[in-house]
Design a protein around this motif. Structure first.
Motif, mmCIF file in Angstrom:
data_model
loop_
_atom_site.group_PDB
_atom_site.id
_atom_site.type_symbol
_atom_site.label_atom_id
_atom_site.label_comp_id
_atom_site.label_asym_id
_atom_site.label_seq_id
_atom_site.Cartn_x
_atom_site.Cartn_y
_atom_site.Cartn_z
ATOM 1 N N MET A 1 -2.513 3.624 9.078
ATOM 2 C CA MET A 1 -3.322 4.832 9.134
ATOM 3 C C MET A 1 -2.434 6.065 9.343
ATOM 4 N N ARG A 3 0.622 6.395 8.325
ATOM 5 C CA ARG A 3 1.350 6.687 7.086
ATOM 6 C C ARG A 3 0.494 7.520 6.138
ATOM 7 N N LEU A 4 -0.808 7.215 6.079
ATOM 8 C CA LEU A 4 -1.725 7.972 5.225
ATOM 9 C C LEU A 4 -1.856 9.408 5.724
ATOM 10 N N LEU A 5 -1.962 9.589 7.021
ATOM 11 C CA LEU A 5 -2.062 10.931 7.601
ATOM 12 C C LEU A 5 -0.793 11.732 7.330
ATOM 13 N N ARG A 6 0.365 11.086 7.445
ATOM 14 C CA ARG A 6 1.637 11.758 7.175
ATOM 15 C C ARG A 6 1.718 12.151 5.695
ATOM 16 N N PHE A 7 1.295 11.258 4.803
ATOM 17 C CA PHE A 7 1.315 11.543 3.370
ATOM 18 C C PHE A 7 0.395 12.715 3.023
ATOM 19 N N LEU A 8 -0.795 12.733 3.596
ATOM 20 C CA LEU A 8 -1.729 13.834 3.324
ATOM 21 C C LEU A 8 -1.203 15.155 3.878
ATOM 22 N N THR A 9 -0.563 15.109 5.036
ATOM 23 C CA THR A 9 0.006 16.333 5.610
ATOM 24 C C THR A 9 1.112 16.889 4.716
#
Length: 44
Positions: A1, A3-9
């Motif tokens: 989860m 990693r997804l937040l970091r990618f979206l940021t």
């Protein structure tokens, strides 16, 4: 989860940089042309 937040940021950050770059470097000036149209007045 996380990693997804970091990618979206990172994606939002790069999109913001792209938008600012396009606003400064893109040709956003409107095309100008003279417009003349006759007006009929009903004066007696």
């Amino acid at each position: 989860m996380l990693r997804l937040l970091r990618f979206l940021t990172i994606l939002v950050f790069l999109g913001g940089i792209g938008l600012v770059g396009y606003a400064y470097l893109g040709d956003l000036s409107p095309e100008q042309e003279d417009v003349s149209e006759p007006v009929m007045l009903d004066a007696r």
